[in-house]
Scaffold this active site. Sequence first.
Site, short mmCIF file in Angstrom:
data_model
loop_
_atom_site.label_atom_id
_atom_site.label_comp_id
_atom_site.label_asym_id
_atom_site.label_seq_id
_atom_site.Cartn_x
_atom_site.Cartn_y
_atom_site.Cartn_z
N HIS A 231 -182.84 -69.75 76.96
CA HIS A 231 -183.29 -69.15 75.71
C HIS A 231 -184.78 -69.43 75.48
CE1 HIS A 231 -179.17 -68.26 74.72
NE2 HIS A 231 -179.53 -67.74 73.55
N HIS B 99 -178.53 -77.66 73.80
CA HIS B 99 -179.45 -78.11 74.85
C HIS B 99 -179.97 -79.50 74.53
CE1 HIS B 99 -179.95 -74.69 77.55
NE2 HIS B 99 -179.92 -73.89 76.50
#
Length: 339
Positions: A154, A199
């Site tokens: 991302h 993450h």
Amino acid sequence: MRTDDKLDQREGHPPDRARPRMTPTRQWLFWGTLAVYLVIVAGVLASTWLVTFDWQVMFFRPYKQWPSIHAFLDYFVVLGQRGPTAVAVAAWLGWRCWRQRNLHPLLVLGASLLLLNMTVGAAKIGMGRLGPHYATAVGSNEMWLGGDIFPSGHTANAVVTWGVLAYLATTSLRRRTLSVIAALGALGVGMTTVYLGTHWVSDVLLGWAAGLLVLLALPWIEPGIIWVEDRLMGIILRLWLRLRPDSLRGPLPAPAGLSPQRVTPEGEAVRHDAVPAGPTARSGAPRTPDGRTHHPARPHASRAERAPVTPAGSRRPPHADRLPRTTPLSPVTGRGPGG
């Protein structure tokens, strides 16, 4: 002349040839970013303080500390998702391609996304790190366990997709403005993934470096992009001429003292004052191959040499009480016989 230049001139658009170059500053930035990339990978592999910090942020659980912004950030993180962002940016760049009559903006986007998928995808699969939600041992780096989150896709995608708009900017002011916007957007997307717990912090740091490397390397692949653009524009031009064969034809400029030329459907240039071969009329006038009489060009007479288009004399309309000026006037009254 290149094919896209021909299309630009036909439509009245100047060819866009301002291409970013690999300057010494850009080279230093590239090699410096690559060094940071390798340092981050080495720090995670060696389970240094960077991995310890990852676990501290994970235990802090930011999504539980500030739950009120969770719903908003769920939508905001889409700015780093490859599918929606690629469609939105491709639509904008497609409109620019139509305006500029070339394929360069879309080809740059395609090349950057292809390079991003190759480099980031290879790193993800090669290191196989698990995310915070799937961690197996506290304090471990979770490497080579079949995961795919290192580096953050991302974050890297946000850097590249929105950074391409700044890369393709036509003025320095727009480039700086779009660079700041893209940097803030990529920063926000990366921190959002940490907030949501998808993450590690080190994933985001490596994602920023990976995306920046792709943007900095684009001038090196510009020759390949231009080569593909030339081939595609040549194909498009041939298809255009096949569908509209008369679109690029028109009067040809003639030298001084000669009549202008025209282009026949077969592509041959013919002067208007030239006498084509073919049968002539009985009166001796030459004829064109299709049987029409050919009239040669005649000299243009000046205004003084032209015949008058109105009869000589007075232009005033006749009147019942008005006599012609040729009628003698009376010396006493100054009028004619009837006055």
